[in-house]
Design a protein around this motif. Structure first.
Motif, PDB file in Angstrom:
ATOM      1  N   PRO A   1       0.824  -1.196   0.000  1.00  0.00           N
ATOM      2  CA  PRO A   1       0.000   0.000   0.000  1.00  0.00           C
ATOM      3  C   PRO A   1       0.862   1.251   0.000  1.00  0.00           C
ATOM      4  O   PRO A   1       2.050   1.198   0.303  1.00  0.00           O
ATOM      5  CB  PRO A   1      -0.784  -0.124   1.314  1.00  0.00           C
ATOM      6  N   PRO A   2       0.278   2.396  -0.318  1.00  0.00           N
ATOM      7  CA  PRO A   2       1.043   3.633  -0.284  1.00  0.00           C
ATOM      8  C   PRO A   2       1.615   3.884   1.094  1.00  0.00           C
ATOM      9  O   PRO A   2       1.028   3.498   2.103  1.00  0.00           O
ATOM     10  CB  PRO A   2      -0.008   4.701  -0.669  1.00  0.00           C
ATOM     11  N   ALA A   3       2.753   4.552   1.152  1.00  0.00           N
ATOM     12  CA  ALA A   3       3.402   4.818   2.429  1.00  0.00           C
ATOM     13  C   ALA A   3       2.478   5.583   3.352  1.00  0.00           C
ATOM     14  O   ALA A   3       2.418   5.334   4.552  1.00  0.00           O
ATOM     15  CB  ALA A   3       4.692   5.608   2.191  1.00  0.00           C
ATOM     16  N   ALA A   4       1.749   6.548   2.803  1.00  0.00           N
ATOM     17  CA  ALA A   4       0.738   7.244   3.590  1.00  0.00           C
ATOM     18  C   ALA A   4      -0.609   6.767   3.081  1.00  0.00           C
ATOM     19  O   ALA A   4      -1.037   7.133   1.991  1.00  0.00           O
ATOM     20  CB  ALA A   4       0.882   8.750   3.407  1.00  0.00           C
ATOM     21  N   GLY A   5      -1.259   5.923   3.831  1.00  0.00           N
ATOM     22  CA  GLY A   5      -2.503   5.319   3.393  1.00  0.00           C
ATOM     23  C   GLY A   5      -3.576   6.357   3.163  1.00  0.00           C
ATOM     24  O   GLY A   5      -3.456   7.512   3.579  1.00  0.00           O
ATOM     25  N   PRO A   6      -4.661   5.985   2.486  1.00  0.00           N
ATOM     26  CA  PRO A   6      -5.730   6.934   2.212  1.00  0.00           C
ATOM     27  C   PRO A   6      -6.353   7.450   3.505  1.00  0.00           C
ATOM     28  O   PRO A   6      -6.405   6.744   4.508  1.00  0.00           O
ATOM     29  CB  PRO A   6      -6.730   6.124   1.383  1.00  0.00           C
ATOM     30  N   SER A   7      -6.838   8.671   3.464  1.00  0.00           N
ATOM     31  CA  SER A   7      -7.459   9.266   4.634  1.00  0.00           C
ATOM     32  C   SER A   7      -8.817   8.640   4.889  1.00  0.00           C
ATOM     33  O   SER A   7      -9.407   7.983   4.015  1.00  0.00           O
ATOM     34  CB  SER A   7      -7.626  10.770   4.419  1.00  0.00           C
ATOM     35  N   GLY A   8      -9.330   8.872   6.102  1.00  0.00           N
ATOM     36  CA  GLY A   8     -10.665   8.379   6.425  1.00  0.00           C
ATOM     37  C   GLY A   8     -11.713   8.927   5.486  1.00  0.00           C
ATOM     38  O   GLY A   8     -12.638   8.216   5.074  1.00  0.00           O
ATOM     39  N   LEU A   9     -11.575  10.203   5.094  1.00  0.00           N
ATOM     40  CA  LEU A   9     -12.532  10.806   4.167  1.00  0.00           C
ATOM     41  C   LEU A   9     -12.490  10.113   2.813  1.00  0.00           C
ATOM     42  O   LEU A   9     -13.536   9.828   2.211  1.00  0.00           O
ATOM     43  CB  LEU A   9     -12.239  12.296   4.010  1.00  0.00           C
ATOM     44  N   ALA A  10     -11.279   9.807   2.331  1.00  0.00           N
ATOM     45  CA  ALA A  10     -11.153   9.124   1.043  1.00  0.00           C
ATOM     46  C   ALA A  10     -11.748   7.725   1.111  1.00  0.00           C
ATOM     47  O   ALA A  10     -12.427   7.277   0.178  1.00  0.00           O
ATOM     48  CB  ALA A  10      -9.687   9.056   0.629  1.00  0.00           C
ATOM     49  N   LEU A  11     -11.512   7.011   2.212  1.00  0.00           N
ATOM     50  CA  LEU A  11     -12.078   5.678   2.367  1.00  0.00           C
ATOM     51  C   LEU A  11     -13.600   5.736   2.455  1.00  0.00           C
ATOM     52  O   LEU A  11     -14.297   4.871   1.916  1.00  0.00           O
ATOM     53  CB  LEU A  11     -11.495   5.010   3.615  1.00  0.00           C
TER      54      LEU A  11
ATOM     55  N   ARG B   1     -15.583   7.984   1.063  1.00  0.00           N
ATOM     56  CA  ARG B   1     -16.099   8.235  -0.289  1.00  0.00           C
ATOM     57  C   ARG B   1     -16.049   6.968  -1.138  1.00  0.00           C
ATOM     58  O   ARG B   1     -16.975   6.683  -1.899  1.00  0.00           O
ATOM     59  CB  ARG B   1     -15.279   9.350  -0.948  1.00  0.00           C
ATOM     60  N   LEU B   2     -14.970   6.222  -1.003  1.00  0.00           N
ATOM     61  CA  LEU B   2     -14.834   4.980  -1.747  1.00  0.00           C
ATOM     62  C   LEU B   2     -15.917   3.983  -1.339  1.00  0.00           C
ATOM     63  O   LEU B   2     -16.538   3.329  -2.188  1.00  0.00           O
ATOM     64  CB  LEU B   2     -13.450   4.388  -1.503  1.00  0.00           C
ATOM     65  N   ALA B   3     -16.166   3.876  -0.035  1.00  0.00           N
ATOM     66  CA  ALA B   3     -17.158   2.918   0.461  1.00  0.00           C
ATOM     67  C   ALA B   3     -18.561   3.263  -0.006  1.00  0.00           C
ATOM     68  O   ALA B   3     -19.390   2.367  -0.225  1.00  0.00           O
ATOM     69  CB  ALA B   3     -17.106   2.870   1.982  1.00  0.00           C
ATOM     70  N   LEU B   4     -18.844   4.553  -0.179  1.00  0.00           N
ATOM     71  CA  LEU B   4     -20.196   4.990  -0.546  1.00  0.00           C
ATOM     72  C   LEU B   4     -20.362   5.181  -2.051  1.00  0.00           C
ATOM     73  O   LEU B   4     -21.391   5.676  -2.494  1.00  0.00           O
ATOM     74  CB  LEU B   4     -20.522   6.295   0.187  1.00  0.00           C
TER      75      LEU B   4
ATOM     76  N   PRO C   1     -23.548   2.529  -6.760  1.00  0.00           N
ATOM     77  CA  PRO C   1     -23.139   1.608  -7.829  1.00  0.00           C
ATOM     78  C   PRO C   1     -22.157   2.189  -8.845  1.00  0.00           C
ATOM     79  O   PRO C   1     -21.875   1.535  -9.852  1.00  0.00           O
ATOM     80  CB  PRO C   1     -24.464   1.261  -8.496  1.00  0.00           C
ATOM     81  N   GLY C   2     -21.636   3.370  -8.591  1.00  0.00           N
ATOM     82  CA  GLY C   2     -20.652   3.928  -9.507  1.00  0.00           C
ATOM     83  C   GLY C   2     -19.310   3.217  -9.390  1.00  0.00           C
ATOM     84  O   GLY C   2     -18.982   2.653  -8.346  1.00  0.00           O
ATOM     85  N   ASP C   3     -18.527   3.237 -10.464  1.00  0.00           N
ATOM     86  CA  ASP C   3     -17.204   2.632 -10.445  1.00  0.00           C
ATOM     87  C   ASP C   3     -16.250   3.498  -9.619  1.00  0.00           C
ATOM     88  O   ASP C   3     -16.328   4.730  -9.648  1.00  0.00           O
ATOM     89  CB  ASP C   3     -16.653   2.493 -11.860  1.00  0.00           C
ATOM     90  N   ALA C   4     -15.347   2.845  -8.901  1.00  0.00           N
ATOM     91  CA  ALA C   4     -14.364   3.570  -8.101  1.00  0.00           C
ATOM     92  C   ALA C   4     -13.222   2.645  -7.738  1.00  0.00           C
ATOM     93  O   ALA C   4     -13.448   1.501  -7.332  1.00  0.00           O
ATOM     94  CB  ALA C   4     -14.995   4.142  -6.832  1.00  0.00           C
ATOM     95  N   ALA C   5     -11.991   3.127  -7.903  1.00  0.00           N
ATOM     96  CA  ALA C   5     -10.782   2.390  -7.502  1.00  0.00           C
ATOM     97  C   ALA C   5     -10.747   0.980  -8.080  1.00  0.00           C
ATOM     98  O   ALA C   5     -10.297   0.042  -7.433  1.00  0.00           O
ATOM     99  CB  ALA C   5     -10.668   2.340  -5.976  1.00  0.00           C
TER     100      ALA C   5
ATOM    101  N   ARG D   1     -14.082   2.508  20.440  1.00  0.00           N
ATOM    102  CA  ARG D   1     -12.743   2.131  19.995  1.00  0.00           C
ATOM    103  C   ARG D   1     -12.568   2.215  18.488  1.00  0.00           C
ATOM    104  O   ARG D   1     -11.479   1.953  17.973  1.00  0.00           O
ATOM    105  CB  ARG D   1     -12.423   0.704  20.457  1.00  0.00           C
ATOM    106  N   GLU D   2     -13.628   2.546  17.764  1.00  0.00           N
ATOM    107  CA  GLU D   2     -13.584   2.564  16.309  1.00  0.00           C
ATOM    108  C   GLU D   2     -13.279   3.964  15.779  1.00  0.00           C
ATOM    109  O   GLU D   2     -13.549   4.976  16.428  1.00  0.00           O
ATOM    110  CB  GLU D   2     -14.937   2.099  15.730  1.00  0.00           C
ATOM    111  N   ALA D   3     -12.736   4.005  14.560  1.00  0.00           N
ATOM    112  CA  ALA D   3     -12.485   5.270  13.881  1.00  0.00           C
ATOM    113  C   ALA D   3     -13.812   5.939  13.525  1.00  0.00           C
ATOM    114  O   ALA D   3     -14.715   5.299  12.981  1.00  0.00           O
ATOM    115  CB  ALA D   3     -11.664   5.024  12.618  1.00  0.00           C
ATOM    116  N   ARG D   4     -13.915   7.218  13.814  1.00  0.00           N
ATOM    117  CA  ARG D   4     -15.194   7.915  13.650  1.00  0.00           C
ATOM    118  C   ARG D   4     -15.611   8.075  12.200  1.00  0.00           C
ATOM    119  O   ARG D   4     -16.802   8.253  11.916  1.00  0.00           O
ATOM    120  CB  ARG D   4     -15.111   9.278  14.332  1.00  0.00           C
ATOM    121  N   TRP D   5     -14.648   8.021  11.263  1.00  0.00           N
ATOM    122  CA  TRP D   5     -15.013   8.219   9.864  1.00  0.00           C
ATOM    123  C   TRP D   5     -15.931   7.128   9.344  1.00  0.00           C
ATOM    124  O   TRP D   5     -16.583   7.301   8.302  1.00  0.00           O
ATOM    125  CB  TRP D   5     -13.768   8.337   8.990  1.00  0.00           C
TER     126      TRP D   5
END
Length: 292
Positions: free
Chosen positions: A14-24, A26-29, A32-36, A183-187
């Motif tokens: 993976p990239p040295a600096a992983g994707p941000s919570g905001l980017a993840l 957006r990807l999760a939501l 049905p559009g294509d992404a990554a 204990r979970e990430a808020r994003w």
């Protein structure tokens, strides 16, 4: 039975600096559009229109991976793991009946009914035996699939499998879930909220009832495929004692823990989980080229 604590550092890939919570998020939501490199497909299985989030076809050499989500959620929160695996494995992340973008049957399915649906879905795709990774309630479904349709399963990863017999009640599970939220990430919150809205609270509650009445132990004893029982080290729903006990019940199993991760380990530590899955396949079964 072997146990390993996975490294806290992200493994190579993976990239040295992983994707941000905001980017993840957006990807999760995105569906049905294509992404990554992920796209949405639908298959009608046993009369139900079933949504599958899958990786693009490329020259992946590893066996297909089937990702099975938990009881109140959908493919969305497993999207980071799907991306982490897609370079080496064809990935299929269906929405179980009643969840995400799949059709809703009149009644909530129990783990065995979901397993039968997945077996039919795998047949519809014409896939060879898969590595099935189930998370939380999805681990109960994965265990049922491996126990009842062993010909469809090459390896099994039970990530945060529910439910610990010492908390096998609605209140026991809810109490542990509430602790986990601290204990979970808020994003992750908007993703989980969207999933609950899609599923609707009555179906979530009914599925929880199926979970606490399901003796996963009976299915664990019948799993013939190599298996990894994996949790976050800070997972209150699946404490270390239950992780170890679940692995003891499977004839060929090992355990692993991701340091500092809580219950949603597949979302918050996708690279570590992906590497653990690859290690399971590398050390138990020689790779066979697959491109579907």
């Amino acid at each position: 039975m072997a146990h390993a604590a996975l490294p806290t550092a992200e493994p190579p890939g993976p990239p040295a600096a992983g994707p941000s919570g905001l980017a993840l998020r957006r990807l999760a939501l995105a569906a049905p559009g294509d992404a990554a490199g992920l796209t949405s497909q639908w298959r009608t299985v046993n009369g139900l229109r079933t949504h599958v989030r899958r990786s693009a076809e490329r020259d992946q050499q590893g066996p297909p991976v089937l990702l099975v989500h938990g009881l109140a959620v959908s493919h969305r929160y497993l999207t980071p793991l799907a991306v982490a695996l897609a370079d080496t494995h064809p990935v299929y992340a269906p929405d179980l009946p009643g969840f995400g973008l799949s059709a809703r049957p009149p009644n909530a399915y129990d783990p065995r009914q979901h397993a039968e649906h997945l077996a039919a879905l795998l047949a519809a795709y014409g896939l060879p035996p898969v590595c099935v990774l189930g998370h939380s309630f999805g681990a109960e479904v994965a265990a049922a699939l491996a126990a009842r349709h062993p010909e469809t399963v090459r390896a099994v990863v039970l990530a945060g499998p529910t439910s610990d017999p010492r908390a096998r009640s609605r209140w026991g599970q809810v109490r542990r879930f509430l602790l986990d939220t601290t204990r979970e990430a808020r994003w992750q919150a908007p993703i989980l909220l969207r999933d609950v809205i899609d599923a609707r609270p009555p179906r979530v509650w009914a599925t929880l009832s199926h979970s606490i009445h399901n003796r996963i132990e009976d299915d664990l004893r019948r799993i013939a495929a190599p298996t990894l029982v994996l949790t976050g080290s800070r997972d209150p729903l699946v404490p270390a004692a239950w992780r170890a006990r679940a692995a003891e019940l499977v004839p060929d199993a090992r355990t692993a823990a991701v340091p500092d991760a809580a219950h949603n380990v597949a979302t918050t530590a996708p690279w570590q989980v992906a590497e653990a899955l690859r290690a399971l396949l590398d050390t138990t079964i020689p790779d066979e080229p697959t491109n579907r």
